[in-house]
Design a protein around this motif. Structure first.
Motif, PDB file in Angstrom:
ATOM      1  N   PRO A   1     -53.634  19.529  19.885  1.00  0.00           N
ATOM      2  CA  PRO A   1     -54.540  19.276  18.756  1.00  0.00           C
ATOM      3  C   PRO A   1     -53.979  20.806  17.706  1.00  0.00           C
ATOM      4  CG  PRO A   1     -55.039  20.793  20.828  1.00  0.00           C
ATOM      5  CD  PRO A   1     -54.351  19.865  20.976  1.00  0.00           C
ATOM      6  N   ALA A   2     -52.912  21.355  18.338  1.00  0.00           N
ATOM      7  CA  ALA A   2     -52.303  22.187  17.619  1.00  0.00           C
ATOM      8  C   ALA A   2     -51.623  21.831  16.139  1.00  0.00           C
ATOM      9  CB  ALA A   2     -51.192  23.261  18.207  1.00  0.00           C
ATOM     10  N   VAL A   3     -51.054  20.621  16.171  1.00  0.00           N
ATOM     11  CA  VAL A   3     -50.348  20.030  15.217  1.00  0.00           C
ATOM     12  C   VAL A   3     -51.332  19.977  14.101  1.00  0.00           C
ATOM     13  CG1 VAL A   3     -50.528  17.700  16.063  1.00  0.00           C
ATOM     14  CG2 VAL A   3     -48.353  18.513  14.646  1.00  0.00           C
ATOM     15  N   ILE A   4     -52.526  19.587  14.531  1.00  0.00           N
ATOM     16  CA  ILE A   4     -53.454  19.219  13.343  1.00  0.00           C
ATOM     17  C   ILE A   4     -53.715  20.382  12.469  1.00  0.00           C
ATOM     18  CG2 ILE A   4     -55.942  18.395  12.988  1.00  0.00           C
ATOM     19  CD1 ILE A   4     -55.890  16.947  15.624  1.00  0.00           C
ATOM     20  N   ASP A   5     -53.694  21.720  12.824  1.00  0.00           N
ATOM     21  CA  ASP A   5     -53.942  22.712  12.030  1.00  0.00           C
ATOM     22  C   ASP A   5     -52.566  23.194  11.348  1.00  0.00           C
ATOM     23  OD1 ASP A   5     -56.619  23.134  12.988  1.00  0.00           O
ATOM     24  OD2 ASP A   5     -55.981  24.091  14.772  1.00  0.00           O
ATOM     25  N   GLU A   6     -51.482  22.924  12.212  1.00  0.00           N
ATOM     26  CA  GLU A   6     -50.121  23.321  11.326  1.00  0.00           C
ATOM     27  C   GLU A   6     -49.066  22.271  11.870  1.00  0.00           C
ATOM     28  OE1 GLU A   6     -46.947  27.310  11.507  1.00  0.00           O
ATOM     29  OE2 GLU A   6     -49.025  27.301  12.825  1.00  0.00           O
TER      30      GLU A   6
ATOM     31  N   VAL B   1     -47.861  19.294   1.638  1.00  0.00           N
ATOM     32  CA  VAL B   1     -48.925  18.532   0.652  1.00  0.00           C
ATOM     33  C   VAL B   1     -50.217  19.157   0.766  1.00  0.00           C
ATOM     34  CG1 VAL B   1     -47.461  16.537   0.714  1.00  0.00           C
ATOM     35  CG2 VAL B   1     -49.274  17.020   2.401  1.00  0.00           C
ATOM     36  N   GLY B   2     -50.512  20.151   1.710  1.00  0.00           N
ATOM     37  CA  GLY B   2     -51.656  21.019   1.801  1.00  0.00           C
ATOM     38  C   GLY B   2     -52.845  20.291   2.488  1.00  0.00           C
ATOM     39  N   TYR B   3     -52.608  19.245   3.169  1.00  0.00           N
ATOM     40  CA  TYR B   3     -53.633  18.279   4.007  1.00  0.00           C
ATOM     41  C   TYR B   3     -53.096  17.452   4.789  1.00  0.00           C
ATOM     42  CZ  TYR B   3     -52.433  14.358   1.581  1.00  0.00           C
ATOM     43  OH  TYR B   3     -51.640  13.034   0.877  1.00  0.00           O
ATOM     44  N   ASN B   4     -53.880  17.104   5.867  1.00  0.00           N
ATOM     45  CA  ASN B   4     -53.306  16.306   6.824  1.00  0.00           C
ATOM     46  C   ASN B   4     -53.366  14.539   6.535  1.00  0.00           C
ATOM     47  OD1 ASN B   4     -52.525  17.862   9.092  1.00  0.00           O
ATOM     48  ND2 ASN B   4     -54.576  18.164   9.578  1.00  0.00           N
ATOM     49  N   ASN B   5     -52.090  14.302   6.371  1.00  0.00           N
ATOM     50  CA  ASN B   5     -51.884  12.803   5.955  1.00  0.00           C
ATOM     51  C   ASN B   5     -52.363  11.995   7.302  1.00  0.00           C
ATOM     52  OD1 ASN B   5     -49.870  10.452   6.596  1.00  0.00           O
ATOM     53  ND2 ASN B   5     -50.220  10.581   4.479  1.00  0.00           N
ATOM     54  N   LEU B   6     -52.834  10.919   7.087  1.00  0.00           N
ATOM     55  CA  LEU B   6     -53.173  10.102   8.379  1.00  0.00           C
ATOM     56  C   LEU B   6     -52.173   9.955   9.432  1.00  0.00           C
ATOM     57  CD1 LEU B   6     -55.450   7.385   6.864  1.00  0.00           C
ATOM     58  CD2 LEU B   6     -56.240   9.253   8.156  1.00  0.00           C
ATOM     59  N   CYS B   7     -50.944   9.987   8.744  1.00  0.00           N
ATOM     60  CA  CYS B   7     -49.979   9.666   9.793  1.00  0.00           C
ATOM     61  C   CYS B   7     -49.311  10.896  10.604  1.00  0.00           C
ATOM     62  CB  CYS B   7     -48.545   9.533   9.196  1.00  0.00           C
ATOM     63  SG  CYS B   7     -48.639   7.701   8.015  1.00  0.00           S
ATOM     64  N   VAL B   8     -50.154  11.842  10.390  1.00  0.00           N
ATOM     65  CA  VAL B   8     -49.943  13.032  11.400  1.00  0.00           C
ATOM     66  C   VAL B   8     -50.510  12.874  12.816  1.00  0.00           C
ATOM     67  CG1 VAL B   8     -50.643  15.447  11.646  1.00  0.00           C
ATOM     68  CG2 VAL B   8     -49.966  14.783   9.450  1.00  0.00           C
ATOM     69  N   GLY B   9     -51.293  12.007  12.633  1.00  0.00           N
ATOM     70  CA  GLY B   9     -52.018  11.518  14.069  1.00  0.00           C
ATOM     71  C   GLY B   9     -50.876  11.052  15.140  1.00  0.00           C
TER      72      GLY B   9
ATOM     73  N   VAL C   1     -47.708  19.460  -7.536  1.00  0.00           N
ATOM     74  CA  VAL C   1     -48.850  18.667  -7.548  1.00  0.00           C
ATOM     75  C   VAL C   1     -50.089  19.134  -6.631  1.00  0.00           C
ATOM     76  CG1 VAL C   1     -49.814  16.377  -6.836  1.00  0.00           C
ATOM     77  CG2 VAL C   1     -47.394  16.642  -7.491  1.00  0.00           C
ATOM     78  N   PRO C   2     -51.338  19.409  -7.175  1.00  0.00           N
ATOM     79  CA  PRO C   2     -52.431  19.841  -6.423  1.00  0.00           C
ATOM     80  C   PRO C   2     -53.011  18.961  -5.352  1.00  0.00           C
ATOM     81  CG  PRO C   2     -53.044  19.499  -8.663  1.00  0.00           C
ATOM     82  CD  PRO C   2     -51.672  18.641  -8.549  1.00  0.00           C
ATOM     83  N   TRP C   3     -53.141  19.675  -4.256  1.00  0.00           N
ATOM     84  CA  TRP C   3     -53.416  18.867  -2.857  1.00  0.00           C
ATOM     85  C   TRP C   3     -54.511  17.965  -2.766  1.00  0.00           C
ATOM     86  CZ3 TRP C   3     -57.682  18.745   0.160  1.00  0.00           C
ATOM     87  CH2 TRP C   3     -58.726  19.413  -0.137  1.00  0.00           C
ATOM     88  N   HIS C   4     -55.459  18.304  -3.663  1.00  0.00           N
ATOM     89  CA  HIS C   4     -56.631  17.461  -3.628  1.00  0.00           C
ATOM     90  C   HIS C   4     -56.345  16.181  -4.532  1.00  0.00           C
ATOM     91  CE1 HIS C   4     -57.054  20.199  -7.161  1.00  0.00           C
ATOM     92  NE2 HIS C   4     -57.450  19.145  -7.798  1.00  0.00           N
ATOM     93  N   LEU C   5     -55.447  16.100  -5.359  1.00  0.00           N
ATOM     94  CA  LEU C   5     -54.943  15.134  -5.982  1.00  0.00           C
ATOM     95  C   LEU C   5     -53.883  13.963  -5.008  1.00  0.00           C
ATOM     96  CD1 LEU C   5     -54.589  12.892  -8.460  1.00  0.00           C
ATOM     97  CD2 LEU C   5     -52.511  14.508  -9.294  1.00  0.00           C
ATOM     98  N   MET C   6     -53.100  14.867  -4.295  1.00  0.00           N
ATOM     99  CA  MET C   6     -52.372  14.107  -3.454  1.00  0.00           C
ATOM    100  C   MET C   6     -53.267  13.628  -2.257  1.00  0.00           C
ATOM    101  SD  MET C   6     -49.021  13.990  -3.438  1.00  0.00           S
ATOM    102  CE  MET C   6     -48.766  13.595  -1.677  1.00  0.00           C
ATOM    103  N   CYS C   7     -54.047  14.165  -1.896  1.00  0.00           N
ATOM    104  CA  CYS C   7     -54.969  13.507  -0.749  1.00  0.00           C
ATOM    105  C   CYS C   7     -55.766  12.217  -1.273  1.00  0.00           C
ATOM    106  CB  CYS C   7     -56.101  14.678  -0.304  1.00  0.00           C
ATOM    107  SG  CYS C   7     -57.383  14.149   0.927  1.00  0.00           S
TER     108      CYS C   7
END
Length: 287
Positions: A49-54, A61-69, A206-212
């Motif tokens: 679970p630690a990788v989800i936070d960092e 990019v400022g957020y978790n891409n789906l591929c992070v999983g 690039v703003p993170w919310h636009l990337m997301c």
């Protein structure tokens, strides 16, 4: 897993009854992709679970891409083999789609080139797993970005190869939205990778919310594209036995017996030595 189940059911039919619907293979790959994402995130949440936070991608990019999983163990142990199956189904779709275009005689050369390049793109996408995001986030991200672009190209080719009469309602607005999202996501993702400062941790412009929005919008388009694919016929290929390099089918063969051609004998060579153990020296050809 509706399309996947249809393909499995077809495999159990006699050869003269099997029908190949190329779109089933594209849909099955999408179903497996969703399943892969779900099981990967569950495994990551339970065991890492630690990788989800960092993680390196989130830092850029400022957020978790789906591929992070599926970027870390133990999820990668499951996700990588499943992704190989996804590549197979996508490649099969592209192959069947090309055969269908050849039978219809519609833009055969264009379909051949585009489908070949898109199949290569899926093969190259294995870099998502072979290139560690923590070691080389740029290479890891590029493996995914190029797939985003060529997936869109494949959809466009699938649309233009079919007569416009068979284009579903809403296909043109969808292809425009899909294109804007895919291209902008690819550009923005690479900008963020290049502009990230590892010393200060400062992200790109690039703003993170636009990337997301672009990122998750792409996956939404991937899920919706099946509704906007053009209507096209399926394929049926009757099977028969034919001769090849190591097996010869003869007219009188009842297919319960087979005649294997004898391999050619090696050329006779002149040798010197003891002949047949008789103790006399002989010179000449020996088997």
């Amino acid at each position: 897993m509706i399309a996947f189940s249809r393909i499995m059911a077809q495999m159990a039919l006699p050869s003269h009854e099997v029908r190949y619907n190329p779109e089933d293979y594209a849909a099955a790959s999408g179903e497996l992709l969703v399943f892969n994402m779900i099981i990967s995130w569950v495994l990551t949440y339970l065991f890492n679970p630690a990788v989800i936070d960092e993680n390196e991608l989130k830092a850029r990019v400022g957020y978790n891409n789906l591929c992070v999983g599926w970027d870390t163990m133990p999820a990668k142990f499951v996700a990588a083999p499943l992704f190989a199956v996804i590549i197979f189904f996508q490649s099969r779709f592209l192959q069947l789609d090309y055969w269908r275009a050849a039978l219809l005689g519609q833009r055969v050369l264009v379909v051949r080139i585009v489908n070949f390049v898109c199949a290569a793109s899926w093969f190259f996408a294995i870099g998502i797993f072979s290139i560690d995001a923590a070691v080389n986030p740029l290479g890891h991200t590029f493996s995914f970005v190029q797939l985003v672009i060529f997936s869109y190209v494949a959809f466009c080719a699938n649309l233009v190869e079919v007569d416009p009469r068979f284009h579903p309602k809403g296909a043109y607005p969808f292809v425009a939205i899909f294109g804007v999202i895919s291209i902008l996501f690819g550009i923005c993702a690479m900008i963020q990778m290049y502009k990230y400062d590892p010393l200060t941790g400062a992200m790109g412009p690039v703003p993170w919310h636009l990337m997301c929005l672009l990122d998750y919008g792409y996956f939404a388009c991937m899920g919706l594209q099946g509704f906007f694919r053009p209507r096209a016929p399926s394929l049926q290929a009757p099977l028969k036995l034919i001769s090849d390099d190591d097996f010869q089918v003869t007219p009188e063969m009842n297919f319960a017996q087979a005649r294997f051609p004898m391999p050619p004998m090696p050329p006779m060579q002149e040798q010197k030595g003891l002949c047949c153990g008789c103790g006399t020296v002989a010179a000449g050809p020996h088997p």
